[in-house]
Design a protein around this motif. Structure first.
Motif, PDB file in Angstrom:
ATOM      1  N   CYS A  35      68.349-112.716  50.224  1.00  0.00           N
ATOM      2  CA  CYS A  35      69.745-112.862  49.763  1.00  0.00           C
ATOM      3  C   CYS A  35      69.782-112.798  48.235  1.00  0.00           C
ATOM      4  O   CYS A  35      69.177-113.635  47.562  1.00  0.00           O
ATOM      5  CB  CYS A  35      70.303-114.213  50.209  1.00  0.00           C
ATOM      6  N   VAL A 122      63.977-116.956  55.449  1.00  0.00           N
ATOM      7  CA  VAL A 122      65.043-116.512  54.543  1.00  0.00           C
ATOM      8  C   VAL A 122      64.616-116.797  53.109  1.00  0.00           C
ATOM      9  O   VAL A 122      64.131-117.890  52.803  1.00  0.00           O
ATOM     10  CB  VAL A 122      66.382-117.204  54.864  1.00  0.00           C
ATOM     11  N   GLY A 124      66.150-116.712  49.164  1.00  0.00           N
ATOM     12  CA  GLY A 124      67.367-116.598  48.383  1.00  0.00           C
ATOM     13  C   GLY A 124      67.065-116.704  46.897  1.00  0.00           C
ATOM     14  O   GLY A 124      66.327-117.590  46.475  1.00  0.00           O
ATOM     15  N   SER A 132      71.073-119.794  51.057  1.00  0.00           N
ATOM     16  CA  SER A 132      69.949-119.880  52.001  1.00  0.00           C
ATOM     17  C   SER A 132      69.665-121.320  52.423  1.00  0.00           C
ATOM     18  O   SER A 132      69.352-121.581  53.589  1.00  0.00           O
ATOM     19  CB  SER A 132      68.689-119.271  51.366  1.00  0.00           C
ATOM     20  N   THR A 136      70.050-122.578  56.240  1.00  0.00           N
ATOM     21  CA  THR A 136      68.866-123.109  56.922  1.00  0.00           C
ATOM     22  C   THR A 136      69.163-124.456  57.551  1.00  0.00           C
ATOM     23  O   THR A 136      68.719-124.763  58.662  1.00  0.00           O
ATOM     24  CB  THR A 136      67.687-123.226  55.937  1.00  0.00           C
ATOM     25  N   LEU A 145      62.013-121.416  54.747  1.00  0.00           N
ATOM     26  CA  LEU A 145      62.963-121.181  53.653  1.00  0.00           C
ATOM     27  C   LEU A 145      62.197-121.036  52.348  1.00  0.00           C
ATOM     28  O   LEU A 145      61.308-121.835  52.049  1.00  0.00           O
ATOM     29  CB  LEU A 145      63.933-122.367  53.571  1.00  0.00           C
ATOM     30  N   THR A 147      63.101-120.338  48.208  1.00  0.00           N
ATOM     31  CA  THR A 147      64.121-120.119  47.178  1.00  0.00           C
ATOM     32  C   THR A 147      63.459-119.747  45.859  1.00  0.00           C
ATOM     33  O   THR A 147      62.476-120.356  45.453  1.00  0.00           O
ATOM     34  CB  THR A 147      65.026-121.352  47.003  1.00  0.00           C
TER      35      THR A 147
END
Length: 280
Positions: A35, A122, A124, A132, A136, A145, A147
């Motif tokens: 993302c 995911v 982000g 994200s 999640t 996850l 980030t």
């Protein structure tokens, strides 16, 4: 295999343009969905090189443009559709991510036989990190996850707040895009949507209630989203893993356009750490 600018058509919703990077070997692979952030897009800078690295690691990597990011199906790079950009908000981005996950693991996706629907990660970046985190917390399909340079609060961002009276009166406010020199419009609906969904959009609450592994990557000298925001996330979720990049910036030394065939070394560190985390 690299498929660029595929289009997810949605009833009563703007289409989503996406890319798929994967080895076509008919084995089911972990799905990784990226993302992008605020004023971002899937083809920014070195994001294609990043995608190729995930493909080489035998992951099914997808990156997409949020439906209201300002790009179009015909021109997915930069921001030809400022009217759509003006109507973007956090709720729409959450809806877009949900639509992508649901589509990718469905039979409607011609590549679904390549994807392990029980192994979804995911990633982000920046504002996409916040999206994200929220997704999640809500969605049990997401198993990991990651980030990159993520924000830790939407309520404190200038795009959400800032001169509310004037914004309400005018109905729109503008943010200058330093690179394209466009005045990027935010309609007041952005703030109204945030206030109407404030509880759902609370990143701190989401982070405290995430039950899957979370890797937080942030540059210590990030001038755009301060390193303190990574510390916030890590404090709210002590089981998370914090990986610090020294002497770098918000995009780990990439820029747009990126013309080299190799990504910057700090971005490479980010990618390698992320791949290891997903495959662990």
């Amino acid at each position: 295999m690299i498929y660029k600018n595929l289009v997810l058509i949605r009833e009563n919703n703007k289409p989503i343009v996406w890319d798929a990077f994967f080895n076509n070997d008919n084995n089911k692979k972990p799905l990784v969905i990226f993302c992008h952030g605020y004023k971002g897009f899937k083809d920014w800078g070195a994001w294609d090189l990043v995608a190729e690295a995930f493909m080489k690691a035998n992951l099914f990597y997808v990156k997409f443009n949020f439906s209201h990011n300002g790009g179009t199906v015909e021109q997915p790079i930069d921001f030809p559709d400022l009217n759509a950009f003006a109507e973007n908000n956090y709720s729409k981005e959450l809806e877009d991510l949900d639509a992508m996950i649901s589509f990718l693991i469905s039979k409607k996706n011609e590549f679904s036989n390549q994807i392990d629907a029980n192994d979804i990660s995911v990633i982000g970046h920046s504002r996409g990190g916040g999206i994200s985190i929220l997704k999640t917390k809500e969605d049990q399909r997401i198993k990991k996850l990651i980030t990159w340079a993520s924000v830790s609060s939407f309520g404190k961002r200038t795009s959400t707040t800032g001169d509310l009276e004037q914004w309400k009166k005018d109905g729109v406010k503008y943010v200058l895009n330093g690179r394209t020199k466009q005045k990027m419009p935010h309609n007041f609906q952005f703030y109204l949507d945030f206030k109407a969904n404030e509880q759902r959009l609370n990143i701190e609450n989401a982070e405290k209630n995430i039950n899957v592994p979370h890797l937080i990557i942030h540059a210590k000298e990030d001038p755009s989203v301060l390193y303190q925001e990574a510390l916030n996330l890590h404090q709210w979720n002590p089981k998370s893993e914090l990986f610090t990049i020294e002497n770098s910036n918000h995009v780990f030394d990439a820029k747009h356009p990126w013309t080299e065939r190799k990504m910057p070394s700090n971005l490479e560190k980010v990618v390698n750490k992320t791949v290891d985390f997903i495959k662990r």
